[in-house]
Structure formats: C-alpha cells, structure tokens
Enzyme design. Structure first.
Site, PDB file in Angstrom:
ATOM      1  CG  HIS A  64      -5.431  -6.286  -0.296  1.00  0.00           C
ATOM      2  ND1 HIS A  64      -6.661  -6.298   0.303  1.00  0.00           N
ATOM      3  CD2 HIS A  64      -5.506  -7.170  -1.327  1.00  0.00           C
ATOM      4  CE1 HIS A  64      -7.452  -7.143  -0.351  1.00  0.00           C
ATOM      5  NE2 HIS A  64      -6.772  -7.679  -1.345  1.00  0.00           N
TER       6      HIS A  64
ATOM      7  CG  ASN B 246      -3.696  -2.253   6.780  1.00  0.00           C
ATOM      8  OD1 ASN B 246      -3.559  -1.884   5.630  1.00  0.00           O
ATOM      9  ND2 ASN B 246      -4.711  -3.002   7.177  1.00  0.00           N
TER      10      ASN B 246
ATOM     11  CB  THR C  92      -7.248  -5.516   9.899  1.00  0.00           C
ATOM     12  OG1 THR C  92      -7.824  -6.664   9.287  1.00  0.00           O
ATOM     13  CG2 THR C  92      -7.537  -4.283   9.070  1.00  0.00           C
TER      14      THR C  92
ATOM     15  CG  PHE D  99     -13.173   1.940   7.026  1.00  0.00           C
ATOM     16  CD1 PHE D  99     -12.731   1.390   5.824  1.00  0.00           C
ATOM     17  CD2 PHE D  99     -13.763   1.089   7.955  1.00  0.00           C
ATOM     18  CE1 PHE D  99     -12.875   0.039   5.550  1.00  0.00           C
ATOM     19  CE2 PHE D  99     -13.916  -0.271   7.696  1.00  0.00           C
ATOM     20  CZ  PHE D  99     -13.467  -0.795   6.487  1.00  0.00           C
TER      21      PHE D  99
ATOM     22  NE  ARG E 239      -2.497  -5.779   7.036  1.00  0.00           N
ATOM     23  CZ  ARG E 239      -3.648  -6.360   6.680  1.00  0.00           C
ATOM     24  NH1 ARG E 239      -4.179  -7.301   7.443  1.00  0.00           N
ATOM     25  NH2 ARG E 239      -4.254  -5.985   5.582  1.00  0.00           N
TER      26      ARG E 239
ATOM     27  CE  LYS F 104      -3.960  -2.232   2.255  1.00  0.00           C
ATOM     28  NZ  LYS F 104      -4.980  -2.126   3.331  1.00  0.00           N
TER      29      LYS F 104
ATOM     30  CE1 TYR G 295      -9.451  -2.590   0.141  1.00  0.00           C
ATOM     31  CE2 TYR G 295      -8.530  -0.759  -1.096  1.00  0.00           C
ATOM     32  CZ  TYR G 295      -8.360  -1.845  -0.255  1.00  0.00           C
ATOM     33  OH  TYR G 295      -7.108  -2.193   0.177  1.00  0.00           O
TER      34      TYR G 295
ATOM     35  NE  ARG H  13      -7.356 -12.478   5.671  1.00  0.00           N
ATOM     36  CZ  ARG H  13      -7.752 -11.211   5.458  1.00  0.00           C
ATOM     37  NH1 ARG H  13      -7.567 -10.623   4.292  1.00  0.00           N
ATOM     38  NH2 ARG H  13      -8.315 -10.526   6.431  1.00  0.00           N
TER      39      ARG H  13
ATOM     40  CD  GLU I   8      -8.931  -8.920  -3.785  1.00  0.00           C
ATOM     41  OE1 GLU I   8      -9.843  -8.623  -2.984  1.00  0.00           O
ATOM     42  OE2 GLU I   8      -7.839  -9.417  -3.418  1.00  0.00           O
TER      43      GLU I   8
HETATM   44  P1  ATP Z   1      -7.111  -5.976   3.348  1.00  0.00           P
HETATM   45  O1  ATP Z   1      -8.434  -6.209   2.663  1.00  0.00           O
HETATM   46  O2  ATP Z   1      -6.480  -4.642   2.994  1.00  0.00           O
HETATM   47  O3  ATP Z   1      -6.158  -7.118   3.227  1.00  0.00           O
HETATM   48  P2  ATP Z   1      -8.274  -6.773   5.810  1.00  0.00           P
HETATM   49  O4  ATP Z   1      -8.946  -7.830   5.015  1.00  0.00           O
HETATM   50  O5  ATP Z   1      -7.410  -7.186   6.965  1.00  0.00           O
HETATM   51  O6  ATP Z   1      -7.374  -5.855   4.912  1.00  0.00           O
HETATM   52  P3  ATP Z   1     -10.732  -5.296   5.652  1.00  0.00           P
HETATM   53  O7  ATP Z   1     -11.784  -5.421   6.681  1.00  0.00           O
HETATM   54  O8  ATP Z   1     -10.912  -5.983   4.331  1.00  0.00           O
HETATM   55  O9  ATP Z   1      -9.350  -5.726   6.321  1.00  0.00           O
HETATM   56  O10 ATP Z   1     -10.509  -3.750   5.398  1.00  0.00           O
HETATM   57  C1  ATP Z   1      -9.899  -3.283   4.215  1.00  0.00           C
HETATM   58  C2  ATP Z   1      -8.971  -2.137   4.547  1.00  0.00           C
HETATM   59  O11 ATP Z   1      -9.739  -1.036   5.036  1.00  0.00           O
HETATM   60  C3  ATP Z   1      -7.976  -2.421   5.690  1.00  0.00           C
HETATM   61  O12 ATP Z   1      -6.832  -3.099   5.262  1.00  0.00           O
HETATM   62  C4  ATP Z   1      -7.646  -1.031   6.150  1.00  0.00           C
HETATM   63  O13 ATP Z   1      -6.722  -0.389   5.263  1.00  0.00           O
HETATM   64  C5  ATP Z   1      -9.009  -0.340   6.040  1.00  0.00           C
HETATM   65  N1  ATP Z   1      -9.743  -0.445   7.309  1.00  0.00           N
HETATM   66  C6  ATP Z   1     -10.350  -1.546   7.832  1.00  0.00           C
HETATM   67  N2  ATP Z   1     -10.929  -1.280   9.002  1.00  0.00           N
HETATM   68  C7  ATP Z   1     -10.706   0.042   9.243  1.00  0.00           C
HETATM   69  C8  ATP Z   1     -11.030   0.948  10.286  1.00  0.00           C
HETATM   70  N3  ATP Z   1     -11.724   0.546  11.341  1.00  0.00           N
HETATM   71  N4  ATP Z   1     -10.608   2.222  10.163  1.00  0.00           N
HETATM   72  C9  ATP Z   1      -9.911   2.658   9.099  1.00  0.00           C
HETATM   73  N5  ATP Z   1      -9.549   1.863   8.080  1.00  0.00           N
HETATM   74  C10 ATP Z   1      -9.929   0.574   8.137  1.00  0.00           C
HETATM   75 MG    MG Z   2     -10.003  -7.451   3.227  1.00  0.00          MG
END
Ligand code: ATP
Ligand code: MG
Length: 139
Positions: free
Chosen positions: A117, A114, A93, A59, A104, A11, A51, A87, A128
C-alpha cells in the site's frame, strides 16, 4: 507545498511470499529513509477503519478479509515529495498495468494481492501513519 513523508504497508501476500527483505531493500535503494517500522496483524475492525474510504466499493469485504489474513509490515517513509515518488516506485494498483521494475510488477500477485500500500495524499499519509504509530515509535 508537498510533504516529505508517506506511509506504506507490506501486505499479507508479500509477507507470506517472504518478500519483506527484498521490498525494504528496494525502498531504501530508491532513497527512502525509514522513519518508523513494525510487524503487526490488523483485526477486522481495524482493517474496516483503515479502508473506510472504500466501504461502498464491491471489493471492500474481500479486501478486509485479505488484509486481516496474516501479519503485515507497516512503515513511515521519508523522501522529498514522498507520496508521489513512492507511488511511482510501487506502480499501478493492478500489477498487470505496473511499469517494469516497480514493486508491484516484481512482487504483486493480482489487483487485490498487490504486495504494498502507498498513501494517496499528504493528508492521508499523516492519518495512516498516526493510525499505527505513536510519537515514541517514529524518528
Ligand atoms: P493502496 O491504497 O493499497 O495503495 P491503490 O491506492 O493503488 O492501493 P485503491 O483504489 O486505494 O488502490 O484500492 C485499495 C486496495 O483495494 C488496492 O490496493 C487493492 O488491494 C484493492 N483493490 C482495488 N481495486 C480492486 C479491485 N478492482 N478488485 C479487488 N481489489 C481491489
Ligand atoms: Mg489507495
């Protein structure tokens, strides 16, 4: 049956912090093979589409702003049980909850910035990967 590929993004926060090399090294040391790789910057429309599943989340606007704030590295990775194993390698996350030694934990700034992805299912890994790569860009 579990799939042998996943999709990742390094990212904008990690790119700005010059962690591209370190993160790719960690990925390869963990036994993932790079199947496709490139350096790109998403438009707002592309980030909103990528997304799309999160569009109702509070968010979402900030996430799109962040993900379009600079260039990213996108890659398709191969490994047995790739989605789950990747993962595990990246960790939770929120880096505050991520296990020691995970990507992370080592490189992320906060729950939004973070570092990486990782796809959350075989189906999304395929969607994706196809979003960013054509047939002649993957090996
Ligand atoms: P990713 O999809 O990026 O691998 P993830 O699957 O661990 O991450 P998701 O729930 O899919 O988490 O959220 C997608 C992305 O949105 C997160 O990686 C983070 O960048 C952002 N995000 C998630 N939760 C929050 C939050 N509470 N506040 C701000 N940003 C968030
Ligand atoms: Mg995700």
């Amino acid at each position: 049956m579990t799939g042998n590929q996943t999709f990742t993004i390094i990212k904008p926060d990690a790119v700005k912090s010059e962690y591209i090399g370190a993160i790719l090294a960690d990925i390869q040391k963990a036994g993932f093979a790079i199947s496709a790789l490139k350096y790109v910057r998403m438009t707002v429309a592309q980030a909103e589409a990528f997304y799309g599943v999160h569009k109702e989340r509070p968010f979402f606007p900030d996430l799109v702003t962040f993900m379009t704030s600079g260039p990213i590295v996108v890659a398709i990775l191969k490994h047995d049980n790739a989605v789950e194993e990747y993962r595990k390698l990246i960790g939770a996350t929120n880096p505050a909850n991520a296990a020691e030694g995970t990507i992370r934990k080592k490189y992320a700034h906060n729950v939004q910035e973070n570092a990486v992805h990782g796809s959350d299912s075989d189906e999304n890994a395929a969607i994706e990967g196809n979003f960013f790569f054509s047939q002649c860009e993957r090996f």
